[in-house]
Design a protein around this motif. Sequence first.
Motif, PDB file in Angstrom:
ATOM      1  N   GLU A 252       0.699  -1.975   7.794  1.00 27.82           N
ATOM      2  CA  GLU A 252       1.052  -3.394   7.785  1.00 27.82           C
ATOM      3  C   GLU A 252       0.220  -4.225   8.760  1.00 27.82           C
ATOM      4  OE1 GLU A 252       3.772  -0.979   5.911  1.00 27.82           O
ATOM      5  OE2 GLU A 252       3.375  -0.875   8.076  1.00 27.82           O
ATOM      6  N   LYS A 253      -0.566  -3.538   9.596  1.00 25.91           N
ATOM      7  CA  LYS A 253      -1.418  -4.251  10.559  1.00 25.91           C
ATOM      8  C   LYS A 253      -2.897  -3.895  10.403  1.00 25.91           C
ATOM      9  CE  LYS A 253       2.085  -4.991  14.139  1.00 25.91           C
ATOM     10  NZ  LYS A 253       2.424  -4.836  15.585  1.00 25.91           N
ATOM     11  N   ASP A 255      -5.171  -5.296   8.887  1.00 26.86           N
ATOM     12  CA  ASP A 255      -6.095  -6.422   8.941  1.00 26.86           C
ATOM     13  C   ASP A 255      -6.689  -6.602  10.345  1.00 26.86           C
ATOM     14  OD1 ASP A 255      -3.394  -7.090   9.583  1.00 26.86           O
ATOM     15  OD2 ASP A 255      -3.898  -9.221   9.518  1.00 26.86           O
ATOM     16  N   LEU A 283      -3.526  -6.582   2.116  1.00 29.73           N
ATOM     17  CA  LEU A 283      -4.087  -6.820   3.454  1.00 29.73           C
ATOM     18  C   LEU A 283      -5.495  -6.259   3.552  1.00 29.73           C
ATOM     19  CD1 LEU A 283      -1.210  -6.155   6.037  1.00 29.73           C
ATOM     20  CD2 LEU A 283      -2.449  -8.303   5.658  1.00 29.73           C
ATOM     21  N   ASN A 286      -8.025  -8.102   1.337  1.00 36.74           N
ATOM     22  CA  ASN A 286      -8.301  -9.462   1.785  1.00 36.74           C
ATOM     23  C   ASN A 286      -9.160  -9.518   3.052  1.00 36.74           C
ATOM     24  OD1 ASN A 286      -7.854 -12.237   1.088  1.00 36.74           O
ATOM     25  ND2 ASN A 286      -6.537 -12.425   2.914  1.00 36.74           N
TER      26      ASN A 286
END
Length: 325
Positions: A252-253, A255, A283, A286
């Motif tokens: 979830e992190k 990026d 994520l 992107n």
Amino acid sequence: MTLRSFRPRALAAVSLTAVAALTLAACGSSDDSGSDSASGSDATRTVKTAMGDVKVKKAPQRVVVLDTAELDSALTLGVKPVGATHADVTSGFLNYLPKDQVAGIEDVGQMMTPNLEAIAGLKPDLILTSKIRHGDKYAELSQIAPTVMTENTGYPWKENFQVHAEALGKEAEAKMVADGYADHVADVTKALGGKEKVAATEVNMVRFVEGADIRIYGKKNYIATILADVGLGRPAITDKAKDGFSYDVSPEKIDLADADVVFHSTYGDPKKSKETETTGSGLWKNMDAVKNGKVFAVDDQLWIQGIGYTAADKILGELHKSLAK
């Protein structure tokens, strides 16, 4: 542009007379004891190690290595160990090593749990490893053969290589290897547009690890030293790495790993290491590096586990190929 490589196997092509003379000169600077027989087979030298001074044969013939860095060092210097531990990979010995160079080396167990009986059975005259890996087994290993341990592995790999070379009596060859690596680094930097352009390119190294969080590698590890040698920039996130090693994140992190260029490798099963989940996420897709086609999957055995000049030489070649696109 054709890049130079030190080509470890090319050491054999160097004049044997010149190498012998250089090696003898280097040996002469070491503390000597033992027999001065005509063959010199019983002569010893003193090597400074993480466990104190250790006397080893000037020209050890039966070497056992207990980690991947030591195996890379020995083969780079033209020494074929009689025994080595295997990495926790399906290929056993790391797959970037030429099969003809590892053929015939006896497997003495998994890296963290070496088979001491198998090691003793090989009757080694030198054992190479590190304190962080096998410090708890030093007394037992030392009873089998003189054991040379470096303090750590990974980040200080160049200094460790010099210790390995001294223990093996290969200082002259070690200098040729280090000089060749420096030439190759300079060639890659030049081919990528020079120091200024290279420094302006920020690169991240991401590792998916089965049973652990995703690692964004910092500036104090093996691969980071190679990136630094070439002169590549590193994103600010790398300064958050614990002890300089890695900054660990969840999918979830991911990026946070974005950069001009992102290299990534996987240790273990892609699903269990969260690689499949992460690289399929919005994520990940992107991230600027992904959208710009500047994300490259690399071999974990080579980029992370090898830890030596033979691995580094191959990595430099892959860096040039990827970044020149």
